[in-house]
Scaffold this motif. Structure first.
Motif, PDB file in Angstrom:
ATOM      1  N   GLU A  71       0.717  -1.284   0.164  1.00  0.00           N
ATOM      2  CA  GLU A  71       0.185  -0.038   0.142  1.00  0.00           C
ATOM      3  C   GLU A  71       0.631   1.503  -0.115  1.00  0.00           C
ATOM      4  N   ASP A  72       0.169   2.273  -0.166  1.00  0.00           N
ATOM      5  CA  ASP A  72       0.414   3.453  -0.473  1.00  0.00           C
ATOM      6  C   ASP A  72       1.399   4.204   0.675  1.00  0.00           C
ATOM      7  N   ASP A  73       1.331   3.585   1.877  1.00  0.00           N
ATOM      8  CA  ASP A  73       1.492   4.252   3.857  1.00  0.00           C
ATOM      9  C   ASP A  73       2.578   3.433   3.479  1.00  0.00           C
ATOM     10  N   ASP A  76       5.685   5.472   2.021  1.00  0.00           N
ATOM     11  CA  ASP A  76       5.427   6.419   1.832  1.00  0.00           C
ATOM     12  C   ASP A  76       6.455   6.415   3.417  1.00  0.00           C
ATOM     13  N   ARG A  96       9.844   6.311  -3.862  1.00  0.00           N
ATOM     14  CA  ARG A  96       8.204   6.483  -4.649  1.00  0.00           C
ATOM     15  C   ARG A  96       8.279   5.524  -5.260  1.00  0.00           C
ATOM     16  N   ARG A  97       7.401   5.108  -5.884  1.00  0.00           N
ATOM     17  CA  ARG A  97       6.853   4.873  -6.968  1.00  0.00           C
ATOM     18  C   ARG A  97       6.529   5.032  -7.781  1.00  0.00           C
TER      19      ARG A  97
END
Length: 273
Positions: A71-73, A76, A96-97
């Motif tokens: 997931e993005d979090d 991060d 980062r993605r």
């Protein structure tokens, strides 16, 4: 999904980038750390430039592929969490993605290195001894730049590389110049689309011989033209070399760049620079 990892390391205690059995390497430290933090069985990390044993990096770039269930979090928080488990001589500067078609190795436009030499007593700093080569004799910057100028351009750099079976030694050397910083340290600025094994340190070894006055500036072009390793060209110590920066094209040009650099480089035209 693919992640881009920007990282830096002090290469003093690393046996280079690439993982090797029973040896401490950057890849060998980074891959299990990413896998541990993301709770994955394993992760493979690809870098922009595989540095040799003892070579440092401020601007190394790598990528790895992870399940899209990450997931993005989690992404991060990855920079902070990785720096919490990695050793102090290996630091993550950002994660980062990555955009579509990003490839840390094949999408790179160029890599920029710096080689640092203290050739006078006033420039010697014991706090920098692991990153600056101490040289016992003064070097002529103008002569070194005269020799360097003849090496810039598209050439076969076989004379400055440790050749590997099936690997090309044709490269475009975009910049090679010397200057002194505020402390009087001599800095070689070297930028190319890519480098072959030991190329930068052999280039520096050639130009140091010119800077000492043991060879003329024309000698650099003679060595280049021979297209074979010459034992008179020293490969200088690794600890003076640092990977400073890697550049990439705009997102819309990434796919084309990967296609271009994945193809084997051809023979340069006669007289090309």
């Amino acid at each position: 999904m693919r992640l881009r990892i920007d990282l830096a390391y002090d290469g003093t205690d690393f046996h280079g980038w690439a993982a090797q059995p029973r040896l401490r390497t950057v890849q060998g430290e980074l891959e299990p750390a990413v896998a541990t933090v993301l709770r994955l069985p394993e992760v493979r990390v690809v870098c922009a430039g595989r540095t040799d044993a003892g070579v440092h990096a401020r601007g190394q770039v790598a990528h790895c592929d992870v399940p899209d269930t990450v997931e993005d979090d989690q992404v991060d928080k990855l920079t902070r969490r990785l720096n919490g488990v990695l050793p102090a001589d290996l630091r993550i500067r950002g994660v980062r993605r990555a955009p579509d078609h990003f490839d840390a190795r094949f999408a790179a436009l160029w890599r920029r290195y710096a080689y640092r030499i203290a050739d006078g007593a006033a420039a010697l700093d014991p706090l920098q001894r692991h990153h600056v080569l101490a040289w016992p004799r003064p070097l002529d910057v103008a002569a070194m730049n005269a020799g360097a100028e003849t090496l810039v351009g598209l050439h076969d750099f076989a004379s400055f590389c440790k050749q590997r079976p099936g690997a090309t030694t044709i490269r475009t050397l975009q910049e090679l110049r010397w200057s002194r910083d505020e402390a009087g340290v001599l800095v070689g600025h070297v930028r190319a689309d890519a480098f072959c094994h030991s190329m930068v340190r052999a280039l520096v070894g050639c130009l140091v011989a010119i800077g000492e006055g043991r060879r003329s500036p024309e000698w650099a072009a003679e060595i280049l033209g021979a297209r074979r390793r010459d034992p008179s060209v020293a490969v200088l110590h690794a600890h003076g070399l640092t990977l400073e920066e890697v550049a990439y094209p705009a997102e819309e040009d990434l796919a084309a760049r990967v296609t271009q650099t994945s193809a084997k480089r051809g023979e340069p035209a006669r007289g090309s620079r």
